[in-house]
Design a protein around this motif. Structure first.
Motif, PDB file in Angstrom:
ATOM      1  N   GLU A  73     -16.845 -31.366  -2.810  1.00  0.00           N
ATOM      2  CA  GLU A  73     -16.342 -31.033  -1.476  1.00  0.00           C
ATOM      3  C   GLU A  73     -16.137 -29.533  -1.342  1.00  0.00           C
ATOM      4  O   GLU A  73     -16.494 -28.935  -0.335  1.00  0.00           O
ATOM      5  CB  GLU A  73     -15.029 -31.773  -1.204  1.00  0.00           C
ATOM      6  CG  GLU A  73     -15.170 -33.280  -1.109  1.00  0.00           C
ATOM      7  CD  GLU A  73     -15.814 -33.727   0.191  1.00  0.00           C
ATOM      8  OE1 GLU A  73     -16.079 -32.874   1.060  1.00  0.00           O
ATOM      9  OE2 GLU A  73     -16.055 -34.937   0.338  1.00  0.00           O
ATOM     10  N   THR A  74     -15.523 -28.905  -2.347  1.00  0.00           N
ATOM     11  CA  THR A  74     -15.383 -27.446  -2.383  1.00  0.00           C
ATOM     12  C   THR A  74     -15.843 -26.956  -3.749  1.00  0.00           C
ATOM     13  O   THR A  74     -15.682 -27.645  -4.764  1.00  0.00           O
ATOM     14  CB  THR A  74     -13.927 -27.006  -2.142  1.00  0.00           C
ATOM     15  OG1 THR A  74     -13.103 -27.463  -3.215  1.00  0.00           O
ATOM     16  CG2 THR A  74     -13.394 -27.562  -0.821  1.00  0.00           C
ATOM     17  N   VAL A  75     -16.409 -25.748  -3.764  1.00  0.00           N
ATOM     18  CA  VAL A  75     -16.967 -25.201  -5.006  1.00  0.00           C
ATOM     19  C   VAL A  75     -16.564 -23.737  -5.127  1.00  0.00           C
ATOM     20  O   VAL A  75     -16.807 -22.937  -4.222  1.00  0.00           O
ATOM     21  CB  VAL A  75     -18.506 -25.304  -5.031  1.00  0.00           C
ATOM     22  CG1 VAL A  75     -19.052 -24.752  -6.348  1.00  0.00           C
ATOM     23  CG2 VAL A  75     -18.953 -26.740  -4.820  1.00  0.00           C
ATOM     24  N   ASP A  76     -15.905 -23.390  -6.219  1.00  0.00           N
ATOM     25  CA  ASP A  76     -15.657 -21.990  -6.566  1.00  0.00           C
ATOM     26  C   ASP A  76     -16.657 -21.621  -7.655  1.00  0.00           C
ATOM     27  O   ASP A  76     -16.724 -22.286  -8.704  1.00  0.00           O
ATOM     28  CB  ASP A  76     -14.225 -21.797  -7.084  1.00  0.00           C
ATOM     29  CG  ASP A  76     -13.196 -22.002  -5.989  1.00  0.00           C
ATOM     30  OD1 ASP A  76     -13.493 -21.663  -4.826  1.00  0.00           O
ATOM     31  OD2 ASP A  76     -12.097 -22.511  -6.298  1.00  0.00           O
ATOM     32  N   GLY A 148     -25.074 -12.323  -1.570  1.00  0.00           N
ATOM     33  CA  GLY A 148     -24.621 -12.469  -0.193  1.00  0.00           C
ATOM     34  C   GLY A 148     -24.351 -13.925   0.130  1.00  0.00           C
ATOM     35  O   GLY A 148     -23.331 -14.257   0.757  1.00  0.00           O
ATOM     36  N   MET A 149     -25.241 -14.815  -0.296  1.00  0.00           N
ATOM     37  CA  MET A 149     -25.046 -16.244  -0.086  1.00  0.00           C
ATOM     38  C   MET A 149     -23.816 -16.731  -0.837  1.00  0.00           C
ATOM     39  O   MET A 149     -22.998 -17.511  -0.322  1.00  0.00           O
ATOM     40  CB  MET A 149     -26.287 -17.017  -0.532  1.00  0.00           C
ATOM     41  CG  MET A 149     -26.105 -18.527  -0.545  1.00  0.00           C
ATOM     42  SD  MET A 149     -25.780 -19.222   1.100  1.00  0.00           S
ATOM     43  CE  MET A 149     -27.446 -19.190   1.774  1.00  0.00           C
ATOM     44  N   ARG A 150     -23.627 -16.252  -2.069  1.00  0.00           N
ATOM     45  CA  ARG A 150     -22.486 -16.660  -2.878  1.00  0.00           C
ATOM     46  C   ARG A 150     -21.168 -16.252  -2.204  1.00  0.00           C
ATOM     47  O   ARG A 150     -20.234 -17.045  -2.101  1.00  0.00           O
ATOM     48  CB  ARG A 150     -22.592 -16.023  -4.265  1.00  0.00           C
ATOM     49  CG  ARG A 150     -21.434 -16.350  -5.196  1.00  0.00           C
ATOM     50  CD  ARG A 150     -21.574 -15.562  -6.481  1.00  0.00           C
ATOM     51  NE  ARG A 150     -22.810 -15.912  -7.142  1.00  0.00           N
ATOM     52  CZ  ARG A 150     -22.952 -16.942  -7.973  1.00  0.00           C
ATOM     53  NH1 ARG A 150     -21.915 -17.711  -8.233  1.00  0.00           N
ATOM     54  NH2 ARG A 150     -24.100 -17.184  -8.547  1.00  0.00           N
ATOM     55  N   ARG A 151     -21.115 -15.017  -1.732  1.00  0.00           N
ATOM     56  CA  ARG A 151     -19.886 -14.540  -1.090  1.00  0.00           C
ATOM     57  C   ARG A 151     -19.635 -15.274   0.223  1.00  0.00           C
ATOM     58  O   ARG A 151     -18.489 -15.508   0.608  1.00  0.00           O
ATOM     59  CB  ARG A 151     -19.967 -13.030  -0.876  1.00  0.00           C
ATOM     60  CG  ARG A 151     -19.876 -12.273  -2.205  1.00  0.00           C
ATOM     61  CD  ARG A 151     -20.138 -10.809  -2.075  1.00  0.00           C
ATOM     62  NE  ARG A 151     -20.117 -10.185  -3.404  1.00  0.00           N
ATOM     63  CZ  ARG A 151     -21.061  -9.378  -3.872  1.00  0.00           C
ATOM     64  NH1 ARG A 151     -22.107  -9.078  -3.108  1.00  0.00           N
ATOM     65  NH2 ARG A 151     -20.973  -8.878  -5.072  1.00  0.00           N
ATOM     66  N   GLU A 154     -18.100 -18.543  -0.722  1.00  0.00           N
ATOM     67  CA  GLU A 154     -16.705 -18.337  -1.099  1.00  0.00           C
ATOM     68  C   GLU A 154     -15.837 -18.156   0.146  1.00  0.00           C
ATOM     69  O   GLU A 154     -14.722 -18.674   0.233  1.00  0.00           O
ATOM     70  CB  GLU A 154     -16.591 -17.117  -2.016  1.00  0.00           C
ATOM     71  CG  GLU A 154     -17.212 -17.332  -3.393  1.00  0.00           C
ATOM     72  CD  GLU A 154     -17.303 -16.040  -4.195  1.00  0.00           C
ATOM     73  OE1 GLU A 154     -16.996 -14.963  -3.622  1.00  0.00           O
ATOM     74  OE2 GLU A 154     -17.686 -16.101  -5.375  1.00  0.00           O
ATOM     75  N   PHE A 155     -16.364 -17.417   1.130  1.00  0.00           N
ATOM     76  CA  PHE A 155     -15.635 -17.180   2.375  1.00  0.00           C
ATOM     77  C   PHE A 155     -15.428 -18.484   3.137  1.00  0.00           C
ATOM     78  O   PHE A 155     -14.332 -18.765   3.631  1.00  0.00           O
ATOM     79  CB  PHE A 155     -16.414 -16.175   3.226  1.00  0.00           C
ATOM     80  CG  PHE A 155     -15.774 -15.859   4.552  1.00  0.00           C
ATOM     81  CD1 PHE A 155     -14.754 -14.934   4.643  1.00  0.00           C
ATOM     82  CD2 PHE A 155     -16.211 -16.483   5.718  1.00  0.00           C
ATOM     83  CE1 PHE A 155     -14.154 -14.633   5.861  1.00  0.00           C
ATOM     84  CE2 PHE A 155     -15.626 -16.195   6.941  1.00  0.00           C
ATOM     85  CZ  PHE A 155     -14.592 -15.268   7.015  1.00  0.00           C
ATOM     86  N   LEU A 156     -16.479 -19.296   3.215  1.00  0.00           N
ATOM     87  CA  LEU A 156     -16.374 -20.574   3.917  1.00  0.00           C
ATOM     88  C   LEU A 156     -15.356 -21.485   3.231  1.00  0.00           C
ATOM     89  O   LEU A 156     -14.504 -22.098   3.892  1.00  0.00           O
ATOM     90  CB  LEU A 156     -17.743 -21.263   3.967  1.00  0.00           C
ATOM     91  CG  LEU A 156     -18.832 -20.573   4.788  1.00  0.00           C
ATOM     92  CD1 LEU A 156     -20.162 -21.324   4.644  1.00  0.00           C
ATOM     93  CD2 LEU A 156     -18.452 -20.476   6.258  1.00  0.00           C
ATOM     94  N   ALA A 157     -15.434 -21.568   1.909  1.00  0.00           N
ATOM     95  CA  ALA A 157     -14.520 -22.438   1.173  1.00  0.00           C
ATOM     96  C   ALA A 157     -13.074 -21.975   1.321  1.00  0.00           C
ATOM     97  O   ALA A 157     -12.160 -22.782   1.516  1.00  0.00           O
ATOM     98  CB  ALA A 157     -14.915 -22.485  -0.304  1.00  0.00           C
TER      99      ALA A 157
END
Length: 739
Positions: A73-76, A148-151, A154-157
């Protein structure tokens, strides 16, 4: 998404990526969790690669073929730490242009600083044998894109936003996505992205936007205008727009909102004009569409076409060929089609619209005109084609959607610059056509093309903005024939006669008879109503009347309550297509989609691809109200394949929000469709939904059998309630002013 307190947490290092969908980011990977061993994790994890660390919150699930899996559901995500992890990451091919050999040399040269070098100083990679400056910069650019995709993820999560937004956002804004999103979170309030205004507003305030910042006020005004398109309005009166936006944003300073509106007007994002006795505020596209339709319809209604020589003889020949004799109103309709460039043909059930329409089509053929038949929905087009004996198209398919690379939007291939080749166009179920679709159709007609609009003005108006058919009729500017005579064969149908009774404000005949096609089953409570409907679908109609379940459509005025579509869909699905019998299924939000389920597309999607079942044809676009059946649920890549009357569409995770179960649908969603048998639940519902137009529309959806299940007092309430929700539209006023 489940509350974080209810989710399990696992942590580890990506050991292997088993599957990854580049379009929506759906990933299946093996996570090395130390003592727990390797765990299969599934979910939205774009760009995940071996070597990186993950902290995943989610829930355990069991896949029929692949066993136990952990649904994220969420991923760090943590970048690989240590030389081995960095090597594993780069050697996996995660960065374009870097393979195992190059990864080994990079780690030997730069050690644990390799990834920093790759992102910040990629030109230093030229120290490695075989790496040119051009290649080094390309590798660095690809890695920065991934970061950029990773950040973004992270921002969305961190802000409680769905990870599924990452791919469509990145496709739209590229490497600048996070920067763009921080500067204007209200970009998320978009039909394609599907984020609520309240969530985007919460994000905007959390990143530091002031409550009365002009950007927030203007975003609220634009949202109110866009949101009210769903209520059928083409504009909002200025004072209502200001009041609604103030309430939405919780601001008391309406002067600041007035200033914000003036700024939008100055920039041309909205148009303000006095029309229909209102100080009307439009979104630009809606204003342009309404003005265009008014002008084109006025021009066409003013032009007279030359009738063919020997018109009466042609009409006699048509009657002989079709084996009928036209009633006076039907003959008037066919004659009008000979001389009017645009005309309206209206009437209720059993009044001979189909016979008149066939006559008009035969006349156009006798005149040598190439005629196109169209309707707003796939089912309505299919029915029109069957009635007329020639192929009919949806309006969208007739106009052909295509991708405009300049604007990045889907547009119609046929417009002013590339009009349809047709000499005449006949449109059925015009009550369902909204102002924007009519604008597109009119733009695609050649100057001398004829247009025949067929519809029942007493049906519910279009789901989209405007009150097109009603405005055209009431303007008095468009040549029209209204059919009123009910023919003998139709008069023998209780469905037809009760529909007309309801339309006149009279109670339908609820006394059941063995020879009738209209029945009433009294149930005083909601639970009994729902149980009876399930029984009718599962056993009584299939076994006693020979009507298969897939030819029965359950309707309800409402989505909510025990007899609303949401609850009825669950009950009917459990009765007709239960789980646990080997059929694959997929849970998404509040729904469980199962192979064999009947489903409906609930949003216009112009860029979704479809292919014909026989593979002979493909195209783009599935539209609000289209009903199909689930052919396949693929749990491996989380896709669902749906058959819409021969058009096969594959839904990925990011598209599943556009599907709903369709064993039961609202009466509004059933417009334009006809079913062998219809069951209407009349028990619960808001007063505005328990209305005469809803009951009339429901009755006219049935071809052979109509059954009301519920409370006769609610039926009487519907008949008595002739109040129609006001739609703000300026089309009628504009037509009245046209010279």
């Amino acid at each position: 998404m489940a509350d974080s307190e209810e989710l399990n947490l696992i942590e580890g290092t990506v050991e292997a990526v088993i599957y990854q969908n580049q379009e929506n980011g759906y990933t299946v990977l093996k996570l090395d969790c130390g003592e727990q061993g390797g765990i299969t994790v599934v979910g939205c994890m774009p760009g995940a690669a071996p070597g990186e660390g993950l902290s995943v919150r989610g829930s355990w699930m069991r896949h029929a073929s692949y066993g136990e899996q952990f649904k994220a559901e969420t991923v760090d995500r943590r970048m690989p730490a240590g030389e081995k992890a960095v090597f594993d990451y780069l050697a996996s091919g995660a960065v374009r242009g870097i393979g195992a050999a190059t990864a080994k040399r990079m780690v030997e040269e730069f050690g644990s600083e390799t990834l920093n070098i790759l992102e910040e100083n990629p030109e230093l990679l030229t120290k490695i044998h075989g790496v040119t400056r051009k290649r080094a910069l390309a590798m660095g650019e690809n890695f920065r894109s991934q970061m950029g995709m990773r950040r973004l993820l992270e921002f969305l999560a961190a802000n409680g936003l769905p990870l599924q937004l990452a791919m469509p956002l990145y496709r739209r804004y590229g490497d600048r996505t996070l920067e763009v999103l921080r500067s204007n979170p209200y970009l998320l309030v978009d039909e394609e992205l599907g984020v609520s205004f309240s969530l985007a507003d919460e994000l905007a305030l959390s990143v530091g936007l002031d409550g009365e910042d002009p950007q927030r006020l203007e975003a609220g005004l634009l949202f109110e205008l866009s949101h009210n398109l769903n209520n059928g309005h083409t504009f909002l009166p200025r004072h209502k727009l200001i009041g609604a936006t103030a309430q939405l944003l919780g601001v008391e300073d309406t002067e600041a909102l007035e200033d914000g509106l003036e700024a939008l007007v100055e920039r041309g994002e909205v148009i303000q004009e006095d029309t229909a006795k209102q100080e009307a505020v439009y979104l630009f596209d809606l204003y342009e569409a309404e003005c265009f339709v008014a002008q084109r319809m006025a021009d066409m209604s003013a032009g007279e076409m030359v009738a063919p020589e020997g018109l009466d003889r042609i009409l006699e020949n048509i009657q002989k060929e079709q084996g009928i004799t036209y009633a006076p109103q039907q003959r008037e309709a066919v004659r009008l089609a000979a001389t009017a460039q645009v005309m309206l043909l209206t009437g209720g059930p059993g009044t001979g619209k189909t016979t008149s329409l066939r006559g008009v089509l035969a006349l156009f053929e006798a005149m040598g005109l190439e005629t196109a038949l169209a309707a707003p929905t796939g089912r309505a087009a299919k029915r029109l084609g069957e009635l007329c004996g020639v192929e009919a198209f949806t309006i969208h398919r007739l106009l052909e959607t295509q991708f405009d690379s300049a604007s990045g939007r889907l547009v119609f291939a046929h417009d002013e610059s590339d009009p349809l080749k047709a000499d005449a166009v006949i449109v059925d179920e015009t009550s369902m056509v909204d102002i924007t679709l009519m604008r597109a159709l009119l733009a695609a007609l050649r100057g001398e093309c004829r247009l025949v609009l067929v519809g029942d003005p007493d049906q519910l108006p279009s789901v989209g903005p405007g009150n097109l058919l009603g405005d055209l009729i009431r303007s008095g500017r468009i040549p029209m024939v209204r059919l009123t005579e009910i023919f003998r064969q139709a008069a023998e149908s209780a469905i037809v006669m009760n529909a007309h009774a309801v339309n006149r404000g009279e109670l339908p005949d609820l006394h059941n008879g063995s020879d009738k096609d209209f029945f009433f089953l009294r149930r005083r409570d909601a639970a009994g109503t729902a149980d009876t409907i399930v029984e009718l679908c599962k056993t009584r109609l299939p076994q006693k009347m020979g009507i298969p379940a897939d030819q029965i459509q359950v309707l309800s005025p409402t989505r909510r309550h025990t007899t609303g579509t949401a609850s009825l869909n669950r009950a009917i699905q459990e009765a007709l297509n239960p789980g646990g019998d080997g059929r694959a299924e997929r849970r998404f939000g509040e729904y469980v989609f199962r192979e064999g389920d009947r489903v409906m597309q609930v949003r216009n999607n112009y860029d979704i691809l479809w292919r014909q079942r026989d593979g002979m044809e493909s195209g783009m676009g599935v539209f609000n109200g289209d009903i199909g059946a689930i052919l396949k649920v693929d749990s491996r890549d989380e896709t669902i394949t749906v058959d819409f009357d021969g058009r096969i569409v594959e839904y990925t995770t990011d598209l599943l929000g556009e599907l709903e179960p369709a064993y039961a649908v609202t009466v509004h969603k059933a417009q334009g469709s006809e079913y062998r048998a219809v069951i209407l639940a009349v028990c619960d519902g808001a007063p505005m939904l328990l209305a005469r137009g809803v009951l009339y529309t429901a009755i006219t959806r049935a071809r052979e059998l109509f059954i009301i299940v519920g409370d006769e007092q609610k039926v009487a309430q519907m008949v008595a309630n002739d109040r129609q929700q006001r739609r703000y539209s300026g089309l009628r006023a504009r037509l009245a002013k046209m010279e």
